[in-house]
Design a protein around this motif. Structure first.
Motif, PDB file in Angstrom:
ATOM      1  N   GLY A   1      79.432  34.280 -26.929  1.00 28.42           N
ATOM      2  CA  GLY A   1      79.747  34.229 -28.347  1.00 28.42           C
ATOM      3  C   GLY A   1      81.097  34.800 -28.712  1.00 28.42           C
ATOM      4  N   THR A   2      81.820  35.353 -27.734  1.00 31.42           N
ATOM      5  CA  THR A   2      83.175  35.843 -28.004  1.00 31.42           C
ATOM      6  C   THR A   2      84.096  34.668 -28.296  1.00 31.42           C
ATOM      7  OG1 THR A   2      82.812  37.692 -26.485  1.00 31.42           O
ATOM      8  CG2 THR A   2      85.093  37.200 -27.103  1.00 31.42           C
ATOM      9  N   LEU A   3      84.845  34.739 -29.392  1.00 28.55           N
ATOM     10  CA  LEU A   3      85.720  33.642 -29.767  1.00 28.55           C
ATOM     11  C   LEU A   3      86.824  33.457 -28.731  1.00 28.55           C
ATOM     12  CD1 LEU A   3      86.027  34.146 -33.635  1.00 28.55           C
ATOM     13  CD2 LEU A   3      84.468  32.661 -32.364  1.00 28.55           C
ATOM     14  N   VAL A   4      87.157  32.210 -28.438  1.00 26.93           N
ATOM     15  CA  VAL A   4      88.164  31.902 -27.424  1.00 26.93           C
ATOM     16  C   VAL A   4      89.552  32.303 -27.896  1.00 26.93           C
ATOM     17  CG1 VAL A   4      89.277  30.017 -26.157  1.00 26.93           C
ATOM     18  CG2 VAL A   4      86.793  30.037 -26.426  1.00 26.93           C
ATOM     19  N   ASN A   5      89.882  31.937 -29.125  1.00 30.89           N
ATOM     20  CA  ASN A   5      91.240  32.171 -29.624  1.00 30.89           C
ATOM     21  C   ASN A   5      91.209  31.977 -31.139  1.00 30.89           C
ATOM     22  OD1 ASN A   5      94.158  31.489 -30.343  1.00 30.89           O
ATOM     23  ND2 ASN A   5      94.380  31.866 -28.149  1.00 30.89           N
TER      24      ASN A   5
ATOM     25  N   ALA B   1      73.582  38.243 -22.342  1.00 34.39           N
ATOM     26  CA  ALA B   1      74.797  39.065 -22.337  1.00 34.39           C
ATOM     27  C   ALA B   1      74.984  39.823 -23.650  1.00 34.39           C
ATOM     28  CB  ALA B   1      76.018  38.185 -22.059  1.00 34.39           C
ATOM     29  N   ARG B   2      74.853  39.118 -24.776  1.00 32.56           N
ATOM     30  CA  ARG B   2      75.046  39.751 -26.092  1.00 32.56           C
ATOM     31  C   ARG B   2      73.932  39.284 -27.021  1.00 32.56           C
ATOM     32  NH1 ARG B   2      78.925  37.919 -28.944  1.00 32.56           N
ATOM     33  NH2 ARG B   2      79.189  39.702 -30.303  1.00 32.56           N
ATOM     34  N   LYS B   3      72.991  40.154 -27.237  1.00 34.78           N
ATOM     35  CA  LYS B   3      71.832  39.785 -28.047  1.00 34.78           C
ATOM     36  C   LYS B   3      72.220  39.494 -29.494  1.00 34.78           C
ATOM     37  CE  LYS B   3      68.447  42.163 -25.154  1.00 34.78           C
ATOM     38  NZ  LYS B   3      69.361  42.304 -24.016  1.00 34.78           N
TER      39      LYS B   3
ATOM     40  N   GLN C   1      65.931  34.652 -21.707  1.00 32.02           N
ATOM     41  CA  GLN C   1      66.846  34.455 -20.588  1.00 32.02           C
ATOM     42  C   GLN C   1      68.067  33.704 -21.089  1.00 32.02           C
ATOM     43  OE1 GLN C   1      64.938  31.677 -17.868  1.00 32.02           O
ATOM     44  NE2 GLN C   1      63.937  30.709 -19.603  1.00 32.02           N
ATOM     45  N   GLU C   2      69.079  33.602 -20.252  1.00 30.88           N
ATOM     46  CA  GLU C   2      70.242  32.760 -20.521  1.00 30.88           C
ATOM     47  C   GLU C   2      70.598  32.004 -19.254  1.00 30.88           C
ATOM     48  OE1 GLU C   2      73.078  34.562 -24.060  1.00 30.88           O
ATOM     49  OE2 GLU C   2      73.461  35.189 -22.004  1.00 30.88           O
ATOM     50  N   PRO C   3      71.094  30.765 -19.377  1.00 33.52           N
ATOM     51  CA  PRO C   3      71.491  30.014 -18.184  1.00 33.52           C
ATOM     52  C   PRO C   3      72.765  30.588 -17.586  1.00 33.52           C
ATOM     53  CG  PRO C   3      72.150  28.828 -20.136  1.00 33.52           C
ATOM     54  CD  PRO C   3      71.352  30.011 -20.614  1.00 33.52           C
ATOM     55  N   GLY C   4      73.023  30.240 -16.337  1.00 30.25           N
ATOM     56  CA  GLY C   4      74.255  30.664 -15.701  1.00 30.25           C
ATOM     57  C   GLY C   4      74.095  30.776 -14.199  1.00 30.25           C
ATOM     58  N   TYR C   5      75.186  31.215 -13.565  1.00 23.89           N
ATOM     59  CA  TYR C   5      75.212  31.477 -12.128  1.00 23.89           C
ATOM     60  C   TYR C   5      75.258  32.995 -11.938  1.00 23.89           C
ATOM     61  CZ  TYR C   5      76.514  26.544 -11.844  1.00 23.89           C
ATOM     62  OH  TYR C   5      76.536  25.181 -11.966  1.00 23.89           O
ATOM     63  N   TYR C   6      74.256  33.537 -11.250  1.00 23.28           N
ATOM     64  CA  TYR C   6      74.109  34.984 -11.152  1.00 23.28           C
ATOM     65  C   TYR C   6      74.028  35.433  -9.694  1.00 23.28           C
ATOM     66  CZ  TYR C   6      72.633  34.646 -16.078  1.00 23.28           C
ATOM     67  OH  TYR C   6      72.570  34.395 -17.418  1.00 23.28           O
ATOM     68  N   SER C   7      74.544  36.633  -9.462  1.00 20.50           N
ATOM     69  CA  SER C   7      74.268  37.358  -8.224  1.00 20.50           C
ATOM     70  C   SER C   7      73.470  38.606  -8.589  1.00 20.50           C
ATOM     71  CB  SER C   7      75.559  37.764  -7.512  1.00 20.50           C
ATOM     72  OG  SER C   7      76.199  36.645  -6.939  1.00 20.50           O
ATOM     73  N   ILE C   8      72.386  38.835  -7.836  1.00 20.95           N
ATOM     74  CA  ILE C   8      71.563  40.036  -8.004  1.00 20.95           C
ATOM     75  C   ILE C   8      71.717  40.851  -6.728  1.00 20.95           C
ATOM     76  CG2 ILE C   8      69.278  40.958  -8.491  1.00 20.95           C
ATOM     77  CD1 ILE C   8      70.289  39.181 -10.718  1.00 20.95           C
ATOM     78  N   ALA C   9      72.137  42.106  -6.861  1.00 19.68           N
ATOM     79  CA  ALA C   9      72.399  42.933  -5.679  1.00 19.68           C
ATOM     80  C   ALA C   9      71.680  44.274  -5.794  1.00 19.68           C
ATOM     81  CB  ALA C   9      73.900  43.158  -5.502  1.00 19.68           C
ATOM     82  N   LEU C  10      71.078  44.697  -4.688  1.00 21.65           N
ATOM     83  CA  LEU C  10      70.500  46.035  -4.572  1.00 21.65           C
ATOM     84  C   LEU C  10      71.598  46.963  -4.073  1.00 21.65           C
ATOM     85  CD1 LEU C  10      68.039  47.945  -4.608  1.00 21.65           C
ATOM     86  CD2 LEU C  10      67.590  47.249  -2.245  1.00 21.65           C
TER      87      LEU C  10
END
Length: 576
Positions: A200-204, A531-533, A544-553
C-alpha cells in the motif's frame, strides 16, 4: 583394370549425388512465424478494453465475423491474414503501416458480435504522428457508464528507454466510469486513483491522485518482481481483471471488489477472502508499462445455496499494458542480504567492492540491489568495515538471489546464497516420481515458500503446517541441515486458504517426519504474512497475503542463548 575404374567412377558420382542431396536437406528450415509477410507496423496501436472482437479498416474487413456455438471449441475460429490467431481482435493490435493513408490517417470500425443479437460497435479515425507514438484506448463507453469518458481516447505512448538501464517506466491511466446499472450492493469506484506497491505504499507522488480521464507521468522503478495495486482516494483497493479460475481468484464480491470462495457450512455460500486480486509479475529492465483502470465485466457467485450459479457485473478494474514488448534481460540480476548472524550488529553488504546494502539489523533483510551478470564477489562486513565473510556467485540474467549471513557450528560467519524462483512457474510432480520438468504450472497470484535452517543447534529440521501436516515436498521443507541450501529449488505451493494456518518447526532424525515439535520456537501464523494491516480499510484484515516467501529458523537454542538471539523463525518476502 579399366572395368574396375569405370565402376569406381560410377560409385563416386553416385556418392556425389547423395552428398548433394544431404546438403539440400540440411539447408531446409521451417518458418514458424505467425506472420510470414514483410509488413511493418505504424506507431499507432489499438488497445481494446471494451471486449470487441471484429475490426474493419478503411472499409476492408480484417476479422472473420464468425460466431461459434457457446460450447464449441474456440480454436476452430478461422484465421485471417491480419489476425492469424482465431481471426478475432484481441486486447492490443498494432496498426500495420499499409492502412495509414494520406495525411497519416486511417478509419476503423470495430464491433462485438456474439450469440446475443445486440451488436456493440464504434467508429473512429487514428492519426499517426511520427514524433509521438500513440495508443487509441477503446472502452465500454456510454453503453455501461455515465460521465465524460469517451468510447475512444488517444493517449501518447512513450518509447524512450528509462534514464537508468536497470529500471523500467510505469504510469497509471484512469478511465473509470460511473456504472449505469450497478448491482444493489455494489461498491462505487470512481475518482482519483493512485499507484501503490503490494503493502500500500505509494510508488511516487507523480503517479498518485490521477483524476478520471487523465494519465500520470511515467515514473522509473528498479526492475524486479512486483504486485502493483491501485488505490482509491478512500484507500480501498481496485481489483484487476483476469483472475485465473484454477487459482480460485476469479470470482469477485460486488460489495467489496474482493476475491470470494464458496464455503459449505452451514449452507453453501460465497464468502470474501478480504483480498483484492492484483497479479504478481516481473517488470523487465528497460520496459515501459501502463496500468489502466476502465470498466470491465467481472464474474461473481450468486448466494443461492447449492446450485453454484454465477453471474457478472460491470465494475471499474485495472489491467497491465506493456507499451513496448518486454525487453530481454541479458544484463542484470537482483541480490539482497539477510542478517541471521546471532549477536551481530548491523551489517553491510558489498558486491564487487561496491557497498549496496547498509545497516542490515539482525533478523532483517536488506533492500534488493541490481547486479551486473557474471561472477560476483560478495562481502559482508560489520559497522566498522571489517570483512566478516565473503563468497563468489555467478549472477545469471534475471536471477534473484538472497545472501544469508549466518554462523556455523564453530561460530564463524558464513554466507549461503540462495537462488529464488520468482517466476511463478512450478514443475508438477508425476505419480511415478518423475520431476515433471516439461510440465509446469504458472501462477499469477502465488502463495509460494522456501524454507531454511540456520540454527546450528538443530541438526535436522522439518517445517510443517498446522499439527505437523506436510507443507511442500521433501527437500523443500524437510530434512534441512544448518546453512545448507536445498538442491531442490522448487517452491512449496499453497493455494489461497479459507482458514488461517500455521507454520511449525520440528526436529527429527533424517528420514523421520514430522519429528518432535520445537515448542520454544513460536509458530508463524498466516496473518504474519500481512505486511501492513492498515492497508485494509474495509471488511477486516485477511488471514494471509500472496507473494514469494522464505521462512528461516535462526538464532540459538537453550537457556544460555544471548538476549535477542533465541531460536525463532523469520519471514522474508521477495516481491514488493
Amino acid at each position: 583394370m579399366k572395368r574396375i575404374s569405370i565402376i569406381a567412377g560410377v560409385l563416386l558420382a553416385a556418392a556425389s549425388v547423395i552428398t548433394s542431396c544431404k546438403k539440400d536437406k540440411l539447408d531446409h528450415f521451417y518458418d514458424n512465424r505467425i506472420n510470414k509477410d514483410t509488413r511493418s507496423n505504424s506507431s499507432v496501436r489499438i488497445v481494446n478494453l471494451g471486449g470487441y472482437n471484429q475490426l474493419i479498416a478503411n472499409g476492408d474487413t480484417l476479422t472473420n465475423y464468425v460466431i461459434l456455438p457457446i460450447n464449441e471449441d474456440k480454436s476452430r475460429y478461422p484465421a485471417t491474414k491480419f489476425f492469424p490467431d482465431k481471426g478475432r481482435l484481441g486486447g492490443t493490435w498494432w496498426v500495420p503501416r499499409q492502412f495509414i493513408q494520406a495525411g497519416g490517417k486511417a478509419h476503423f470500425k470495430i464491433e462485438g458480435i456474439s450469440q446475443n443479437p445486440f451488436v456493440a460497435r464504434t467508429e473512429f479515425d487514428v492519426q499517426e504522428d511520427y514524433n509521438q507514438p500513440a495508443d487509441y484506448y477503446v472502452t465500454a463507453g456510454p453503453v455501461y457508464t455515465t460521465g465524460n469518458i469517451p468510447e475512444v481516447l488517444r493517449v501518447p505512448r512513450s518509447v524512450e528507454a528509462p534514464s537508468r538501464p536497470d529500471h523500467f517506466k510505469i504510469r497509471i491511466l484512469n478511465l473509470s466510469g460511473d456504472i449505469k446499472h450497478p448491482e444493489a450492493t455494489q461498491e462505487k469506484i470512481l475518482g482519483p486513483l493512485s499507484l501503490a506497491f503490494a503493502d500500500g505504499t505509494l510508488v511516487n507522488p507523480k503517479s498518485s491522485n490521477v483524476n478520471v480521464g487523465e494519465y500520470s507521468e511515467y515514473v522509473e522503478v528498479p526492475y524486479g518482481t512486483y504486485q502493483f495495486k491501485v488505490l482509491t482516494a478512500a484507500g480501498t483497493q481496485v481489483t484487476a481483471t483476469g483472475g485465473p479460475r484454477e487459482e480460485f481468484v476469479d470470482l469477485i464480491d460486488p460489495a467489496t471488489s474482493t476475491i470470494t470462495k464458496t464455503v459449505t457450512s452451514p449452507a453453501p455460500r460465497p464468502v470474501s477472502m478480504k483480498l483484492t486480486y492484483a497479479p504478481i509479475r516481473t517488470f523487465q529492465p528497460g520496459g515501459i508499462y501502463t496500468i489502466v483502470v476502465s470498466t470491465f465485466e467481472l464474474p461473481y457467485k450468486l448466494n443461492n445455496g447449492s446450485t453454484g450459479d454465477e453471474s457478472s457485473f460491470m465494475q471499474n478494474a485495472f489491467q497491465i499494458i506493456a507499451d513496448i514488448a518486454d525487453p530481454a534481460n541479458l544484463t542484470y540480476g537482483r541480490m539482497q542480504a539477510v542478517n541471521v548472524l546471532p549477536g551481530s550488529g548491523a551489517l553491510q553488504l558489498k558486491v564487487n567492492g561496491v557497498k549496496v546494502g547498509d545497516n542490515i539489523a539482525y533478523a532483517n533483510a536488506g533492500e534488493y540491489t541490481n547486479v551486473v551478470t557474471g561472477t560476483a564477489t560478495i562481502e559482508v562486513s560489520d559497522a566498522a568495515g571489517k570483512v566478516l565473510a565473503s563468497a563468489k556467485k555467478m549472477v545469471d540474467p534475471g536471477g534473484n538471489y538472497t545472501a544469508w549471513v549466518y554462523s556455523d557450528a564453530k561460530g564463524i560467519p558464513q554466507i549461503a546464497i540462495a537462488a529464488n524462483n520468482l517466476s511463478g512457474s512450478v514443475p508438477r510432480i508425476e505419480k511415478d516420481g518423475q520431476d515433471g520438468s516439461l510440465w509446469w504450472t504458472q501462477y499469477k497470484y502465488p502463495f509460494q515458500f522456501r524454507f531454511y535452517n540456520f540454527c546450528t543447534d538443530f541438526a535436522n529440521v522439518n517445517f510443517t503446517g498446522i499439527n505437523g501436516q506436510a507443507i511442500g515436498r521433501n527437500g523443500v521443507s524437510s530434512n534441512l541441515k544448518p546453512g545448507i541450501i536445498p538442491d531442490d529449488a522448487a517452491n512449496a505451493v499453497l493455494l489461497m486458504a479459507l482458514d488461517p494456518y500455521e507454520i511449525m518447526a520440528f526436529q527429527a532424525n533424517p528420514g523421520v517426519f514430522p519429528g518432535t515439535w520445537i515448542t520454544q520456537v513460536p509458530v508463524i501464523k498466516s496473518a504474519d504474512l500481512v505486511a501492513r494491516k492498515e492497508l485494509y480499510v474495509r471488511g477486516g484484515v485477511p488471514d494471509q497475503e500472496p507473494g514469494y516467501y522464505s521462512i528461516a529458523l535462526i538464532g540459538k537454542d537453550g537457556a544460555n542463548a544471548p538476549e535477542g538471539t533465541k531460536a525463532k523463525m523469520i519471514i522474508v518476502k521477495h516481491n514488493r
